[in-house]
Write a protein that holds these residues in place. Structure first.
Motif, PDB file in Angstrom:
ATOM      1  N   SER A 152      -9.664  -3.129   0.498  1.00 38.17           N
ATOM      2  CA  SER A 152      -9.250  -3.476   1.861  1.00 38.17           C
ATOM      3  C   SER A 152      -8.149  -2.761   2.453  1.00 38.17           C
ATOM      4  O   SER A 152      -7.378  -2.138   1.790  1.00 38.17           O
ATOM      5  CB  SER A 152      -8.811  -5.025   1.798  1.00 38.17           C
ATOM      6  N   LYS A 153      -8.478  -2.414   3.798  1.00 35.38           N
ATOM      7  CA  LYS A 153      -7.271  -1.758   4.632  1.00 35.38           C
ATOM      8  C   LYS A 153      -6.032  -2.596   4.794  1.00 35.38           C
ATOM      9  O   LYS A 153      -6.393  -3.727   5.412  1.00 35.38           O
ATOM     10  CB  LYS A 153      -8.094  -1.097   5.769  1.00 35.38           C
ATOM     11  N   ALA A 154      -4.952  -2.004   4.775  1.00 34.66           N
ATOM     12  CA  ALA A 154      -3.779  -2.584   5.157  1.00 34.66           C
ATOM     13  C   ALA A 154      -3.726  -3.050   6.766  1.00 34.66           C
ATOM     14  O   ALA A 154      -4.223  -2.046   7.389  1.00 34.66           O
ATOM     15  CB  ALA A 154      -2.549  -2.128   4.623  1.00 34.66           C
ATOM     16  N   LYS A 155      -3.503  -4.132   6.979  1.00 33.55           N
ATOM     17  CA  LYS A 155      -3.093  -4.310   8.538  1.00 33.55           C
ATOM     18  C   LYS A 155      -1.739  -4.881   8.686  1.00 33.55           C
ATOM     19  O   LYS A 155      -0.982  -5.296   7.821  1.00 33.55           O
ATOM     20  CB  LYS A 155      -4.455  -5.298   9.011  1.00 33.55           C
ATOM     21  N   ASP A 181       7.748   1.620  -5.923  1.00 30.97           N
ATOM     22  CA  ASP A 181       7.434   0.217  -5.927  1.00 30.97           C
ATOM     23  C   ASP A 181       8.141  -0.623  -5.034  1.00 30.97           C
ATOM     24  O   ASP A 181       8.458  -1.616  -5.367  1.00 30.97           O
ATOM     25  CB  ASP A 181       7.484  -0.452  -7.320  1.00 30.97           C
ATOM     26  N   PHE A 182       8.155  -0.189  -4.005  1.00 36.70           N
ATOM     27  CA  PHE A 182       8.911  -0.668  -2.710  1.00 36.70           C
ATOM     28  C   PHE A 182       7.750  -1.772  -2.094  1.00 36.70           C
ATOM     29  O   PHE A 182       6.840  -1.122  -1.209  1.00 36.70           O
ATOM     30  CB  PHE A 182       9.434   0.560  -1.955  1.00 36.70           C
ATOM     31  N   PRO A 183       8.005  -2.624  -1.834  1.00 32.89           N
ATOM     32  CA  PRO A 183       7.346  -3.672  -0.921  1.00 32.89           C
ATOM     33  C   PRO A 183       7.770  -3.709   0.461  1.00 32.89           C
ATOM     34  O   PRO A 183       8.789  -3.862   0.802  1.00 32.89           O
ATOM     35  CB  PRO A 183       7.771  -5.062  -1.703  1.00 32.89           C
ATOM     36  N   LEU A 184       6.825  -3.470   1.108  1.00 29.69           N
ATOM     37  CA  LEU A 184       7.224  -3.400   2.886  1.00 29.69           C
ATOM     38  C   LEU A 184       6.037  -4.185   3.601  1.00 29.69           C
ATOM     39  O   LEU A 184       4.713  -4.006   3.309  1.00 29.69           O
ATOM     40  CB  LEU A 184       7.090  -1.616   3.235  1.00 29.69           C
ATOM     41  N   VAL A 185       6.626  -4.782   4.437  1.00 31.59           N
ATOM     42  CA  VAL A 185       5.535  -5.764   5.357  1.00 31.59           C
ATOM     43  C   VAL A 185       5.469  -4.871   6.509  1.00 31.59           C
ATOM     44  O   VAL A 185       6.565  -4.729   7.197  1.00 31.59           O
ATOM     45  CB  VAL A 185       6.392  -7.104   5.523  1.00 31.59           C
ATOM     46  N   LEU A 186       4.319  -4.556   6.622  1.00 31.19           N
ATOM     47  CA  LEU A 186       3.961  -3.837   8.067  1.00 31.19           C
ATOM     48  C   LEU A 186       3.965  -4.679   9.339  1.00 31.19           C
ATOM     49  O   LEU A 186       3.767  -5.904   9.460  1.00 31.19           O
ATOM     50  CB  LEU A 186       2.487  -3.321   7.783  1.00 31.19           C
ATOM     51  N   LEU A 229       0.839   3.582   8.326  1.00 30.36           N
ATOM     52  CA  LEU A 229       0.560   3.122   6.871  1.00 30.36           C
ATOM     53  C   LEU A 229      -0.753   2.076   7.218  1.00 30.36           C
ATOM     54  O   LEU A 229      -1.363   1.453   6.151  1.00 30.36           O
ATOM     55  CB  LEU A 229       1.471   2.601   5.898  1.00 30.36           C
ATOM     56  N   ILE A 230      -0.999   1.370   8.511  1.00 27.58           N
ATOM     57  CA  ILE A 230      -1.833   0.636   8.900  1.00 27.58           C
ATOM     58  C   ILE A 230      -3.249   1.339   8.630  1.00 27.58           C
ATOM     59  O   ILE A 230      -3.552   2.369   9.079  1.00 27.58           O
ATOM     60  CB  ILE A 230      -1.751   0.058  10.177  1.00 27.58           C
ATOM     61  N   GLY A 231      -4.019   0.654   7.996  1.00 27.92           N
ATOM     62  CA  GLY A 231      -5.369   1.162   7.582  1.00 27.92           C
ATOM     63  C   GLY A 231      -5.317   1.816   6.284  1.00 27.92           C
ATOM     64  O   GLY A 231      -6.659   2.187   5.749  1.00 27.92           O
ATOM     65  N   ALA A 232      -4.454   2.088   5.416  1.00 24.58           N
ATOM     66  CA  ALA A 232      -4.350   2.725   4.093  1.00 24.58           C
ATOM     67  C   ALA A 232      -4.732   1.530   3.075  1.00 24.58           C
ATOM     68  O   ALA A 232      -4.806   0.330   3.392  1.00 24.58           O
ATOM     69  CB  ALA A 232      -3.001   3.123   3.677  1.00 24.58           C
ATOM     70  N   VAL A 284       0.010   4.550  -1.882  1.00 28.07           N
ATOM     71  CA  VAL A 284      -0.098   3.094  -1.709  1.00 28.07           C
ATOM     72  C   VAL A 284      -0.684   2.380  -3.122  1.00 28.07           C
ATOM     73  O   VAL A 284      -1.547   2.961  -3.492  1.00 28.07           O
ATOM     74  CB  VAL A 284      -1.000   2.602  -0.702  1.00 28.07           C
ATOM     75  N   LYS A 285       0.317   1.386  -3.678  1.00 23.56           N
ATOM     76  CA  LYS A 285      -0.113   0.909  -5.133  1.00 23.56           C
ATOM     77  C   LYS A 285      -0.690  -0.452  -4.952  1.00 23.56           C
ATOM     78  O   LYS A 285      -1.312  -1.008  -5.769  1.00 23.56           O
ATOM     79  CB  LYS A 285       1.038   1.091  -5.725  1.00 23.56           C
TER      80      LYS A 285
END
Length: 443
Positions: free
Chosen positions: A160-163, A188-193, A206-209, A241-242
């Protein structure tokens, strides 16, 4: 000191005060004699400076102090004898401007006296207290809203691509001019797009990664960035991207309850019900207080000091103007005219303010030091990191203390009247209570 009345019309008072030169001279000598033991002067031992020399050296300063003390003392005795209480600080003017030492001092004093407040039979007041209980639907609604504040994420389907609004887990290493810089590396950094947590433009790239993608993110640090060595510079972040996760609704269960400090879900619901009913009680008190003020306003009528009315009307007009013009923060604006509506509201506020103050004074109600301290601390929390400075500012500012004390005193008076009045309880729904509160805002 000789006091002669020159004006007594309604609440307006005027007096002339004459301080005989002999009385003033005696006061000056008295003050100099009190100070003499502590005075040191070249050529004389401490405490042995002649009075004549003291008077020549310090006479003018002491005369001013003596005049002020005599006027203050005379006014204090006048208010004690007459029973007058000035609405505002009396206006004191010296009339013999060509005064010279050896002359009598002549001043005029003008003020508006507070009116006599009529007695009110508080026990004859009939008031209604609204009671609203927290029903299951209200508790469930609040619980759902509370659960919505908990952010839980689960892995999206492989590939799945990140959105926007997804949470991704990344390793990253940032470089400026090809060199790693402090604070620019993490694993291992959590980031909300879309959260705006990183430099503008970082999250968008990073959207779509997908999981396993390596993305080179190029951004420019803001010119005003806090780290001067990075401000305005371009940086490249090598990101891996992990994980890509989407937000899921929190499950309303015992585990959720524990996150909010409750033992289980039933306990959390009980806490929510208590909080809701405390909110309902506060709203009901506001409705009951308005009913009380309306009742008192209809029971009493007395002359009001024009100066207080003018000041209150001006304050109301100023406050309403700023509410209509929220972009204007300072006071650099045209003069604000008071309208008949402002004056009418001012009459009600001044009348009720004087009445409540009189009731509280007769009942010997006081705001304790502990209550004032609590109020100051509550206000201080609005200035994180500056609580101590705010506390010290209030301690040194009488006007600010009065601003904090006034609502505390008013609440004490209102509670006192509630205890004396005949109060009947009426159970209502939350919706009925909300309508009653909305009606207050429309008045």
């Amino acid at each position: 000191m000789q006091v002669t009345e020159i004006l007594n019309e309604g609440l307006k008072r005027g007096y002339t005060l004459v301080i005989p030169a002999a009385d003033l001279d005696a006061k000056v000598n008295e003050k100099l004699k009190e100070a003499q033991p502590d005075v040191e002067m070249k050529g004389f031992r401490k405490g042995k400076v002649p009075m004549a020399l003291l008077k020549k050296q310090f006479g003018q300063k002491v005369i001013g102090e003596a005049i002020q003390e005599t006027i203050d003392g005379g006014l204090g005795k006048h208010f004690e004898d007459s029973g007058d209480r000035p609405a505002l600080q009396p206006d004191i003017q010296m009339t013999n401007q060509d005064w010279k030492e050896g002359d009598d001092v002549e001043v005029t004093v003008a003020y508006e006296a507070l009116p006599e407040i009529p007695e009110v039979d508080l026990k004859a007041l009939a008031l209604e207290k609204l009671i609203a209980k927290a029903d299951d639907a209200s508790v469930d609604e609040a619980l759902t809203n509370l659960a919505g504040t908990v952010k839980n994420y689960e892995d999206r389907k492989a590939g799945s691509k990140a959105k926007k609004d997804d949470q991704i887990t990344i390793d990253f290493a940032g470089k400026v001019d090809g060199e790693l810089f402090d604070g620019g590396t993490a694993e291992d950094f959590p980031l909300v797009l879309g959260s705006g947590s990183f430099i503008p433009g970082f999250e968008d790239q990073l959207i779509g990664a997908k999981v396993g993608d390596d993305v080179a993110v190029t951004v420019t640090f803001p010119a005003e960035y806090q780290a001067a060595n990075l401000a305005g510079k371009e940086a490249i972040f090598d990101c891996t991207v992990k994980a890509v996760k989407s937000e899921i609704a929190a499950v309303v269960d015992d585990e959720l309850a524990k996150k909010f400090g409750a033992e289980d879900l039933a306990g959390l619901k009980g806490q929510i019900a208590e909080r809701l009913e405390a909110e309902y009680a506060g709203a009901a008190r506001a409705v009951q207080k308005r009913a009380l003020l309306d009742a008192l306003d209809g029971l009493v009528s007395f002359e009001l000091p024009p100066s207080l009315l003018e000041a209150e009307a001006g304050q109301i007009a100023h406050q309403l103007w700023h509410e209509d013009n929220p972009d204007v923060e300072g006071h650099d604006h045209p003069e604000i005219e008071t309208t008949d509506e402002h004056k009418k509201l001012a009459e009600r506020r001044v009348r009720l303010g004087l009445l409540l103050a009189d009731i509280g004074q007769k009942a010997k109600l006081e705001v304790s030091d502990a209550e004032m301290t609590q109020a100051i601390m509550t206000q201080a929390r609005q200035y994180p990191g500056q609580e101590r400075q705010f506390f010290e500012f209030v301690q040194q500012n009488q006007q600010m203390q009065q601003q904090l004390r006034a609502p505390l005193f008013e609440d004490k008076v209102v509670d006192y009247v509630f205890e004396l009045a005949t109060v009947s309880e009426k159970t209502v729904t939350k919706e009925d209570l909300e309508k009653a509160v909305e009606a207050l805002e429309e008045m």
